[in-house]
Motif scaffolding. Structure first.
Motif, PDB file in Angstrom:
ATOM      1  N   ASN A  47       0.834  -1.198   0.000  1.00 15.41           N
ATOM      2  CA  ASN A  47       0.000   0.000   0.000  1.00 15.41           C
ATOM      3  C   ASN A  47       0.870   1.250   0.000  1.00 15.41           C
ATOM      4  OD1 ASN A  47      -2.247  -1.582   0.083  1.00 15.41           O
ATOM      5  ND2 ASN A  47      -2.588  -1.344   2.291  1.00 15.41           N
ATOM      6  N   ALA A  48       1.916   1.208   0.823  1.00 20.39           N
ATOM      7  CA  ALA A  48       2.803   2.378   0.912  1.00 20.39           C
ATOM      8  C   ALA A  48       3.393   2.701  -0.456  1.00 20.39           C
ATOM      9  CB  ALA A  48       3.911   2.129   1.929  1.00 20.39           C
ATOM     10  N   PHE A  49       3.680   1.639  -1.243  1.00 19.26           N
ATOM     11  CA  PHE A  49       4.263   1.854  -2.568  1.00 19.26           C
ATOM     12  C   PHE A  49       3.303   2.599  -3.494  1.00 19.26           C
ATOM     13  CE2 PHE A  49       7.503  -1.893  -2.522  1.00 19.26           C
ATOM     14  CZ  PHE A  49       8.233  -1.209  -1.579  1.00 19.26           C
ATOM     15  N   GLU A  50       2.035   2.627  -3.134  1.00 19.63           N
ATOM     16  CA  GLU A  50       1.062   3.319  -3.987  1.00 19.63           C
ATOM     17  C   GLU A  50       1.035   4.822  -3.754  1.00 19.63           C
ATOM     18  OE1 GLU A  50      -2.387   0.671  -5.405  1.00 19.63           O
ATOM     19  OE2 GLU A  50      -2.632   0.975  -3.245  1.00 19.63           O
ATOM     20  N   PHE A  51       1.671   5.253  -2.650  1.00 15.50           N
ATOM     21  CA  PHE A  51       1.568   6.668  -2.298  1.00 15.50           C
ATOM     22  C   PHE A  51       2.856   7.442  -2.575  1.00 15.50           C
ATOM     23  CE2 PHE A  51      -1.844   4.824   0.312  1.00 15.50           C
ATOM     24  CZ  PHE A  51      -2.887   5.675  -0.037  1.00 15.50           C
ATOM     25  N   ALA A  54       1.440   8.441  -7.490  1.00 17.40           N
ATOM     26  CA  ALA A  54       0.896   8.287  -6.143  1.00 17.40           C
ATOM     27  C   ALA A  54      -0.611   8.433  -6.170  1.00 17.40           C
ATOM     28  CB  ALA A  54       1.506   9.331  -5.208  1.00 17.40           C
ATOM     29  N   LYS A  55      -1.240   7.580  -5.407  1.00 14.53           N
ATOM     30  CA  LYS A  55      -2.665   7.783  -5.160  1.00 14.53           C
ATOM     31  C   LYS A  55      -2.821   9.025  -4.289  1.00 14.53           C
ATOM     32  CE  LYS A  55      -4.227   4.039  -3.198  1.00 14.53           C
ATOM     33  NZ  LYS A  55      -5.053   2.886  -2.765  1.00 14.53           N
ATOM     34  N   TYR A  70       3.678   6.360   7.506  1.00 10.33           N
ATOM     35  CA  TYR A  70       4.726   6.730   6.546  1.00 10.33           C
ATOM     36  C   TYR A  70       4.367   7.997   5.779  1.00 10.33           C
ATOM     37  CZ  TYR A  70       1.528   3.700   3.905  1.00 10.33           C
ATOM     38  OH  TYR A  70       0.416   3.107   3.380  1.00 10.33           O
ATOM     39  N   LEU A  71       3.087   8.314   5.708  1.00 12.83           N
ATOM     40  CA  LEU A  71       2.689   9.584   5.089  1.00 12.83           C
ATOM     41  C   LEU A  71       2.759  10.716   6.113  1.00 12.83           C
ATOM     42  CD1 LEU A  71      -0.338   8.459   2.868  1.00 12.83           C
ATOM     43  CD2 LEU A  71       2.065   8.788   2.214  1.00 12.83           C
ATOM     44  N   ARG A 104       5.989  12.298   6.500  1.00 13.97           N
ATOM     45  CA  ARG A 104       6.434  13.239   5.466  1.00 13.97           C
ATOM     46  C   ARG A 104       6.218  14.689   5.883  1.00 13.97           C
ATOM     47  NH1 ARG A 104       3.985  10.628  -0.106  1.00 13.97           N
ATOM     48  NH2 ARG A 104       5.251   8.723  -0.051  1.00 13.97           N
TER      49      ARG A 104
END
Lengths: 589, 589
Positions: free
Chosen positions: A520-524, B106-107, B129-130, B133
């Motif tokens: 999921n993290a790879f999607e952001f 990125a989504k 993880y977001l 940032r």
């Protein structure tokens, strides 16, 4: 402070000063009305002097009551020594003691607290706090502290940020066995201790941390071999927006800096060798390149100098490969037989050893003279680029197995020839590891490094064709034949990561359940990233010139995973078990 | 490297240079044929410029396809900006982009990645993880790294050696609840995770290490309050051949150095206050001394200015004690009533609040005018050393309980008066803690600090007479009313340690089984030693000016001990359970 100085700092410039020292009684000599006492602390040894007639009677009496390892405090004047001792830093002076007190008496230690001790492994583990008093052991831990300091200094200076990742994480099926921790607040559920902070450091890259490191404890519940510990320490690193080349340069720089700072050694530049070459030329993915002695194939993919001459062993073999034990033509038949026995031991398991002796007079003698003419053997000698006086040692059989056996032989010969000098250091990058290896037993593919390792871009199309040929952007650092670190460029695209899990036999659901957070993290917005981890205990043992990591760990466990000093692990109370909602099988069930 | 510079370093001196930047798309403005894009990385933000007609069409097209948090690489020339932005370090320049590639799309993130975000706690924990940032969160972790660096530098410089102690240790009954780890190699037995390395650091002193520290993870399986974490980090320290005074000076020095280096603040000298004074004057063992407002007793051990006047509440109370809310005489009746309600809430539980208003004109008005004459109240006012314009707030009841309530009121008034300035820092040593406290529920004595804390030598004889009066050589450091660290001089004699365990209700066998290794170690020459541990997460939160430690931990757990990002803890397989010889009660039994 209870002392004015340590036992390692007094010198002639302190003469006539009154000082107070504290420490442990190392040794007492009582002779002709004089008592000399060696007082020890972490910093060194200082000699205390007591003298009948000059030293107060009560102090003399106390001094005579002291035993080894008593903790004392002594006050007195620094005086110049008559007979200097240049073996210790304080050897120019001694202390004429005027006041003496016993801070704590000591029972006789169960082994000698000296550089050379009479204590066996077991007793020293049980009384580790006494073993740690020995200079050699304490110096190992001081070295460890220095390696950590210089590591941090180097990485801090390059804008790396040390981030602590959690110890209570989630159990995953890939890799070694996890240690688990039952959760009282979530009955029936368990944390796992990290085998490495792999996924967390990748998430930190997704979070934009860019350059991360951590000197961190990791855990693996594996059956312990001689030099494994259930808990061990890594220098764990990750970088974003870099190529493999950047990682290799950055950490080659780190290792060179550590050698310079810790050992005062200018490490030669670190060459790179592909995994394929390492296996072909050394039969090992961690070759010791302090000496050459590369493998030469007499029968292999490129040529065959051995078949069809009636020697069935070579005729049947897929590979005939050997090394040139340079200058060993003088080895006697007995020595060669002994080598043959050595390599036939079950641990190595070779079937036999063929030798070709290239005598100083140019004649050739071999164990297969029956089958090969001198002319044929001459071709072998040429293939090895051998000189008169050399000895060729040749194995045959199935490829990888034979190469591994020859690797053992090469290292043994290197040791016997003194080519593996412990004071010489040669580091090497082994690169282009295979991405996958096939587990015959489980009948499936496994990640050779770990499931997050990126295939080389030019090999990605092979993922659909020939998994065994796919190379990874993965690399190991090897020093003197010991793997000290390894890493890889990571997958950072969700789709490729998904495919990788599929290849490893995960169902889509399993992949999502175990590693969904990462995918999921790879999607952001995940950046390209790569990293490496060094075995910190191992690295310290290399700097310390020792084979065992155990000597570089303050409180190590034995091969059954026990800490025999504190007697752990141990049973816990029924109340504790009940709170954790678990039962011990077969004991209280 | 995939980039030539970071997003935080370009300035006018780079104008006309060709650069490559990598990072995340923070914001795009597309207006009148111009596109401005804020590109973000860990180091800052740089503006990218795209312009119809000047920028290649395919680059423009790619730029228009970008969304928030896309990871891109942009090549272009540094140019001077027409309208400068002095809010960011790179505000003088922008990049005229000539090449652009999307490294990873990125989504749309589930919350805004801005200093002020629209995401709630739960969603930000799930997508930590977001959240990481965001500048504010990342800066907290950078601050943490700095605090660790300066801590190590200070201690290294004083000859402290960092030693790693084991994480897999032994469960002990004293203290908080242990996390345990089943041992596969020793079925039915368990390791425990350390609540602190206490016994190991003491063994290192026995081993002669003299000055030890470690920045180390510790674990407590407690029910989690708002600001507790099951795993947390300590700065753990121990010294030999020192007195309490030496420890206080050494670590006062450390804290002052950290304030100087991390905050550029010259911390005032750190006063010392006995536990008894802290409780008497502030009703707390961690007083906030940024403001005075000390307690004044109207009825207590030394005097009684309240009894026998017909006010039953005070007559029945063991203690009548108050604070002077300086300058608050103007508080309205409504404000006082509101304060009364506040302090009567169940969390605090006072029965009521008496006020005495010393009006600016010198007249006195109180809520107990019925019972006390102006002359009597005047004596109160004098006892408080109050000035016209002040307001006395008075509680009564049983001693300790009332003091705790008044402590809450004092802090509240301090906050309301703006006396607790978050940019002002005042540290304090609280010393002479009681050695023991009595647990009513368990009907036994408990160690207030831990069982290894030494009584004050002058109080040792009280161990046989009055346990409640024995003071310890134990100390806490308090900053702005928050306990950041604590420690003690340790027991180093076997006999005293044995006695201590006896007082704590251990049988000789239990003491030997649990702590035998330590008591045995004391027989082989243990030096006098003392130590301290600082809560590292807490210390960072103080430096960061935040109330919660969670913001200073990269991957924290929630109040149920869950990591909601990785969804841990979780169930493990039956195979794993079987290997560990345990069963989950009630689920698979």
């Amino acid at each position: 402070m209870l002392r004015t100085h340590t036992c390692g700092e007094l010198s002639l410039e302190h003469v006539n000063q009154d000082v107070v020292l504290c420490g442990w009684v190392q040794r007492v000599r009582d002779k002709g009305g004089m008592i000399w006492l060696d007082l020890r602390d972490r910093y060194g040894i200082t000699q205390l002097l007591f003298e009948e007639g000059k030293t107060p009677a009560n102090v003399l009496e106390t001094a005579r009551s002291l035993g080894r390892e008593f903790v004392i405090s002594a006050k007195g004047a620094v005086i110049e020594r008559l007979s200097k001792n240049d073996k210790i830093a304080t050897g120019d002076i001694e202390i004429r003691v005027s006041e003496l007190s016993i801070l704590n008496p000591a029972k006789l230690p169960p082994f000698l607290i000296e550089d050379e001790t009479d204590g066996g492994d077991d007793i020293r583990m049980k009384y580790r706090y006494l073993d740690l008093r020995r200079n050699t052991v304490r110096q190992n831990l001081q070295l460890r502290h220095q390696v950590a300091r210089y590591t941090r200094a180097y990485l801090d200076n390059l804008n790396f940020i040390e981030v602590e990742t959690p110890v209570l994480i989630k159990s995953t099926p890939e890799g070694a066995r996890d240690f688990v921790v039952p959760s009282r607040m979530n009955p029936g559920e368990f944390y796992a201790l990290p085998q490495s902070p792999q996924t967390f450091k990748q998430l930190l890259m997704v979070a934009g941390f860019d350059r991360y490191y951590q000197i961190v404890k990791c855990f693996r519940d594996e059956d312990l071999r001689a030099d494994r510990q259930p808990e061990f320490t890594q220098i764990d690193c990750e970088m974003s927006f870099v190529t493999q080349e950047d990682v290799l340069n950055t950490f080659e720089g780190m290792i060179r800096e550590l050698f310079a700072k810790v050992k005062n050694i200018d490490l030669p530049e670190v060459p790179r060798m592909t995994y394929a070459d390492a296996m072909r030329l050394y039969g090992s993915d961690k070759p010791d390149i302090r000496f050459d002695m590369q493998f030469v194939e007499l029968k292999g993919e490129d040529r065959d100098l051995t078949s069809g001459k009636g020697f069935g062993v070579f005729d049947d073999a897929g590979l005939v490969v050997g090394i040139n034990a340079t200058g060993c033509a003088a080895y006697t038949r007995k020595q060669v037989d002994e080598l043959t026995d050595w390599i036939k031991r079950p641990q190595i398991g070779a079937k036999g050893l063929v030798y070709v002796r290239y005598n100083p007079d140019g004649s050739i003698k071999s164990s297969v003279d029956k089958f090969y003419t001198e002319e044929e053997l001459k071709k072998w000698v040429e293939a090895f680029d051998a000189k008169p006086g050399d000895l060729l040692l040749i194995l045959s059989g199935q490829g990888d197995k034979t190469r591994k056996q020859l690797n053992e032989l090469r290292l043994e010969i290197g040791s016997r020839l003194g080519l593996r000098n412990p004071d010489e250091y040669r580091a090497l990058w082994v690169i282009d590891f295979p991405l996958l290896e096939f587990g015959e037993e489980e009948n499936r593919w496994f990640a050779m490094h770990h499931p997050f390792t990126s295939p080389k871009p030019e090999d990605i199309e092979l993922l659909d064709k020939n998994l065994g040929l796919v190379r990874a952007n993965a690399y190991d650092m090897v020093i003197n034949g010991v793997e000290v670190g390894g890493g890889s460029v990571r997958i950072f695209e969700k789709e490729l990561q998904r495919k990788m899990f599929e290849i490893l036999g995960f169902s889509a659901e399993e992949a999502q359940e175990q590693f969904g957070f990462l995918m999921n993290a790879f999607e952001f917005g995940a950046p390209p990233h790569a990293g490496i981890a060094f075995g910190f205990d191992r690295l310290c043992s290399i700097f310390g010139g020792a084979d065992s990591i155990r000597d570089f760990i303050a409180f190590p466990k034995n091969n059954s995973g026990r800490d025999v000093m504190i007697d752990s692990p141990s049973t816990i109370s029924d109340g504790q078990l009940k709170e954790l909602a678990i039962r011990v099988e077969g004991l209280n069930s």
